[in-house]
Motif scaffolding. Structure first.
Motif, mmCIF file in Angstrom:
data_model
loop_
_atom_site.group_PDB
_atom_site.id
_atom_site.type_symbol
_atom_site.label_atom_id
_atom_site.label_comp_id
_atom_site.label_asym_id
_atom_site.label_seq_id
_atom_site.Cartn_x
_atom_site.Cartn_y
_atom_site.Cartn_z
ATOM 1 N N ASP A 42 -36.298 -68.816 10.417
ATOM 2 C CA ASP A 42 -35.056 -69.422 9.934
ATOM 3 C C ASP A 42 -33.858 -69.006 10.792
ATOM 4 O O ASP A 42 -33.004 -69.822 11.115
ATOM 5 C CB ASP A 42 -34.801 -69.058 8.470
ATOM 6 N N TRP A 43 -33.812 -67.733 11.165
ATOM 7 C CA TRP A 43 -32.707 -67.264 12.001
ATOM 8 C C TRP A 43 -32.727 -67.968 13.359
ATOM 9 O O TRP A 43 -31.687 -68.398 13.856
ATOM 10 C CB TRP A 43 -32.795 -65.745 12.210
ATOM 11 N N LEU A 44 -33.913 -68.088 13.932
ATOM 12 C CA LEU A 44 -34.042 -68.714 15.238
ATOM 13 C C LEU A 44 -33.606 -70.181 15.188
ATOM 14 O O LEU A 44 -32.914 -70.665 16.090
ATOM 15 C CB LEU A 44 -35.481 -68.596 15.737
ATOM 16 N N ILE A 45 -33.987 -70.880 14.132
ATOM 17 C CA ILE A 45 -33.572 -72.275 13.981
ATOM 18 C C ILE A 45 -32.058 -72.362 13.825
ATOM 19 O O ILE A 45 -31.399 -73.171 14.490
ATOM 20 C CB ILE A 45 -34.296 -72.941 12.798
ATOM 21 N N GLU A 46 -31.481 -71.522 12.964
ATOM 22 C CA GLU A 46 -30.028 -71.534 12.769
ATOM 23 C C GLU A 46 -29.283 -71.237 14.065
ATOM 24 O O GLU A 46 -28.305 -71.906 14.398
ATOM 25 C CB GLU A 46 -29.629 -70.536 11.689
ATOM 26 N N LYS A 47 -29.734 -70.227 14.802
ATOM 27 C CA LYS A 47 -29.090 -69.850 16.066
ATOM 28 C C LYS A 47 -29.212 -70.983 17.078
ATOM 29 O O LYS A 47 -28.234 -71.323 17.766
ATOM 30 C CB LYS A 47 -29.739 -68.569 16.611
#
Length: 98
Positions: A42-47
């Motif tokens: 999720d963090w990677l997608i958001e970033k």
């Protein structure tokens, strides 16, 4: 072989994790690995979508960075309400190309 990571959590969180593990029929480590993998994804997608929105990378690059297909990334853009960086100049160029 995996790498062991150690961290401390408060008692309330540990109890919740144990309850989830019991409910799911898993051990605590499996629950933690799944939660950690989901949080990192999720963090990677958001970033990546933030970088896309700021014009730093293309949507294709964002998809590759996240290990998603272009269509999966387009769905992430749609579901998260990401602003597509499309300027008036881009529109003019597209109209001229037509």
């Amino acid at each position: 072989m995996g790498v062991t990571l150690t961290t401390r959590v408060d008692e309330r969180l540990a109890k919740l994790i144990d309850e989830i593990a019991k409910e799911e029929g898993m051990d605590r480590s499996t629950v933690m690995r799944r939660f950690l993998a989901k949080a990192v994804r999720d963090w990677l997608i958001e970033k990546s979508l933030k970088d896309y929105e700021e014009g730093k990378i293309t949507l294709w690059q964002a998809a590759e960075r996240c290990g998603l297909s272009l269509w999966e990334m387009i769905e992430e853009v749609r579901s998260r309400g990401v602003h597509i960086p499309y300027t008036l100049e881009d529109l003019k160029e597209d109209v001229e190309d037509l």
